[in-house]
Design a protein around this motif. Structure first.
Motif, short mmCIF file in Angstrom:
data_model
loop_
_atom_site.label_atom_id
_atom_site.label_comp_id
_atom_site.label_asym_id
_atom_site.label_seq_id
_atom_site.Cartn_x
_atom_site.Cartn_y
_atom_site.Cartn_z
N ALA A 56 -43.20 -20.23 7.68
CA ALA A 56 -43.45 -19.17 8.66
C ALA A 56 -43.04 -17.80 8.14
O ALA A 56 -43.71 -16.79 8.42
N ALA A 57 -41.96 -17.73 7.36
CA ALA A 57 -41.54 -16.45 6.80
C ALA A 57 -42.57 -15.92 5.81
O ALA A 57 -42.92 -14.74 5.82
N ASP A 58 -43.08 -16.80 4.93
CA ASP A 58 -44.11 -16.38 3.99
C ASP A 58 -45.34 -15.86 4.73
O ASP A 58 -45.89 -14.81 4.39
N ALA A 59 -45.78 -16.61 5.75
CA ALA A 59 -46.97 -16.22 6.48
C ALA A 59 -46.78 -14.90 7.21
O ALA A 59 -47.68 -14.04 7.22
N ALA A 60 -45.60 -14.71 7.81
CA ALA A 60 -45.34 -13.46 8.53
C ALA A 60 -45.36 -12.27 7.58
O ALA A 60 -45.94 -11.22 7.89
N VAL A 61 -44.76 -12.42 6.40
CA VAL A 61 -44.75 -11.33 5.43
C VAL A 61 -46.15 -11.05 4.93
O VAL A 61 -46.58 -9.89 4.84
N GLY A 62 -46.90 -12.11 4.60
CA GLY A 62 -48.26 -11.90 4.14
C GLY A 62 -49.14 -11.24 5.18
O GLY A 62 -49.97 -10.37 4.87
N MET A 63 -48.97 -11.63 6.44
CA MET A 63 -49.73 -11.00 7.53
C MET A 63 -49.36 -9.54 7.69
O MET A 63 -50.22 -8.68 7.93
N ALA A 64 -48.07 -9.23 7.58
CA ALA A 64 -47.63 -7.84 7.73
C ALA A 64 -48.26 -6.95 6.66
O ALA A 64 -48.72 -5.84 6.95
N PHE A 65 -48.31 -7.44 5.41
CA PHE A 65 -48.96 -6.66 4.36
C PHE A 65 -50.47 -6.57 4.61
O PHE A 65 -51.08 -5.52 4.37
N ALA A 66 -51.08 -7.63 5.09
CA ALA A 66 -52.51 -7.60 5.38
C ALA A 66 -52.83 -6.58 6.46
O ALA A 66 -53.88 -5.90 6.41
N LEU A 67 -51.95 -6.45 7.45
CA LEU A 67 -52.19 -5.50 8.54
C LEU A 67 -52.22 -4.05 8.05
O LEU A 67 -52.82 -3.19 8.70
#
Length: 526
Positions: free
Chosen positions: A50-61
């Motif tokens: 979940a931490a990886d996904a949250a960080v990746g999503m934040a950069f994607a945003l």
């Protein structure tokens, strides 16, 4: 027909909009951008947590929803996992070391009667290079990843890099968001070059499929961070590019400010609530006010399967009283009617780790300044400070202003993470988060039903904004409090905050929802 005909109130929408929920038993993501949510699912499928996904999503945003958040922003995140204490990642705003209150002289006017503090000459606290606070978002994402992530940074950033290379979708929603900020975007050359091609906001084709808008050097910067590591944003090549641009523009954010930027890992503020424990953000957020509202709502009418008139009346009174205490003791966090455009994302993985992250540039398009060497759209966090000297939240160097963010994780009676949620929307965040929590965990409503349930907003010690779909007796009771504005829940105007939520039941089934009127938002199951 009588010549004295009075037109009824105008309604922006004559349709019924529904947003599907996500359901599953493994990982799940919720975001205001479906493209970012798809990136989060891809990271989970690649073995990330979940931490990886949250960080990746934040950069994607940063590429998919640039008006709300990005590398030039700030934020807060909550993280919890079975058997581990909940934590806050505090990457909230800090003003530059050379910020001088004297650089923000007041005009003597109130800003178009919208602001709860005075207008500053040239609106230099709202847009332009003097409005920047230290951009701590990348430090926050790095801290979350280092403490809780699993995949290498390059793999976590890979979807964001690909999305940035493709560019921002040039559809009607992009037109709407860019047009809202065009009057100030045009003042800054790189911003105008990117977002106002030919001097006007980009327009989707009348027919066919929208194209994509390249966001300057942003994709190059993301690629650099993936190769060199996230600290490069503060002490490497990217940091040098940021400092050079700010210096040439006449800003005060310095290389030393960047080098000193660190996120803080703090214990969450844990509060018992109706058989659960709420893990609230630790730092200068909405948490103290949230706690007061929760305390005052203990005696409310929680009977039935949905809130009635008495509950709404108690909630409106509690919010007004809590805001009065907040403003008297802590100071204001931002102008009441400021065009605050935050984003919120929520993630859980198959192992039960949950992340709730709220991150922002503050205003829509932040400072409206894109730094040409890096493609970073900078925040306008100085607007969080009151320009009046001597006030609790006054402008000054190296200061942390009060914010309205409220990411929340709730654990069940076993101490296992059972719900994560938050919202975007400035001062409206708290009302939305508490109501979504109340609807689901308090009244037992299915999250999909709760996402479509009409809400109220109370963003100060006076007045109530109410969704016109609420029953008339409820609207009448709220009006008796001293004034209610009955509005539509629409794409624009944005009358309510935009929440999203993921819930895990006792059997491990997940359900995720996002804001119904956010056209790009989506919850997706792995």
């Amino acid at each position: 027909m009588s010549p004295s005909y009075t037109p009824p109130p105008f309604t922006t929408q004559h349709w019924q909009v529904a947003k599907p929920a996500a359901r599953g038993r493994r990982g799940m993501v919720a975001s205001q951008s479906r493209a970012a949510a798809e990136a989060g699912v891809a990271i989970l499928e690649a073995g990330g947590n979940a931490a990886d996904a949250a960080v990746g999503m934040a950069f994607a945003l940063a590429a998919m929803e640039p008006w709300n958040s990005g590398l030039g922003g700030i934020g807060f995140a909550q993280v919890a996992a079975p058997g581990r204490p909940a934590q806050t990642v505090d990457f909230g705003p800090v003003s530059p070391g050379a910020l001088d209150a004297a650089a923000f002289p007041m005009t003597g006017r109130m800003k178009q009667d919208l602001f709860s503090w005075p207008e500053v000459e040239g609106d230099r606290n709202i847009h332009g290079p003097l409005s920047f606070v230290i951009p701590s978002a990348v430090a926050g994402y790095a801290a979350l990843h280092e403490a809780h992530g699993r995949l290498p940074v390059a793999e976590v950033l890979a979807p964001a890099v690909a999305l940035a290379r493709r560019g921002l979708a040039q559809d009607w929603y992009t037109t709407l968001k860019v047009a809202n900020a065009a009057a100030t975007l045009r003042l800054y050359p790189e911003s105008a070059r990117i977002y106002l091609p030919g001097g006007l906001p980009p327009v989707a084709p009348y027919q066919g499929t929208p194209g994509f808008l390249r966001l300057g050097a942003l994709s190059d910067t993301l690629e650099r961070l993936a190769r060199a590591g996230l600290r490069d944003f503060y002490e490497g090549e990217v940091a040098g590019a940021i400092a050079a641009d700010v210096r040439e523009m006449g800003g005060v954010l310095s290389a030393a400010d960047l080098a000193g930027c660190r996120a803080r890992l703090l214990p969450a503020v844990s509060v018992p609530w109706r058989g659960r424990v709420l893990h609230l953000s630790n730092g200068l957020t909405a948490t103290p006010t949230f706690r007061r509202v929760a305390e005052m709502m203990e005696g409310a009418d929680w009977s039935g399967d949905a809130p009635g008139t008495a509950w709404h009346l108690a909630f409106a009174r509690a919010m007004q009283a809590a805001y009065a205490e907040r403003l008297a003791g802590l100071g204001d966090a931002e102008p009441k009617a400021a065009e605050s455009c935050t984003t919120h994302l929520t993630v859980c993985d198959a192992d039960g780790m949950m992340v709730a992250m709220t991150t922002t540039l503050l205003s829509s398009m932040g400072s409206r300044v894109v730094l040409p060497r890096s493609g970073v759209l900078m925040n306008n966090g100085v607007m969080w400070f009151d320009p009046r000297p001597g006030t609790p939240n006054a402008i000054g160097p190296g200061k942390r202003p009060l914010t309205n963010m409220s990411p929340v994780i709730a654990t069940d009676a076993r101490g296992v993470p059972a719900m994560a949620l938050g919202a975007s929307g400035g001062r409206r965040i708290l009302a939305a988060v508490f109501q979504m929590l109340a609807l689901t965990a308090g009244f037992g409503m299915d999250p999909e039903v709760a996402a479509h349930f009409p809400r109220i907003d109370v963003s100060g010690p006076e007045g109530v904004t109410a969704d016109r779909r609420l029953p008339q007796p409820t609207l009448d009771a709220l009006a008796a409090l001293g004034g209610v504005e009955v509005v539509e829940h629409a794409v624009l105007p944005v009358n309510f905050a935009c929440p999203n939520l993921i819930a895990i039941d006792a059997d491990g089934a997940r359900c995720g929802v996002t804001d119904v009127m956010s056209p790009w938002s989506a919850a997706l199951a792995q």
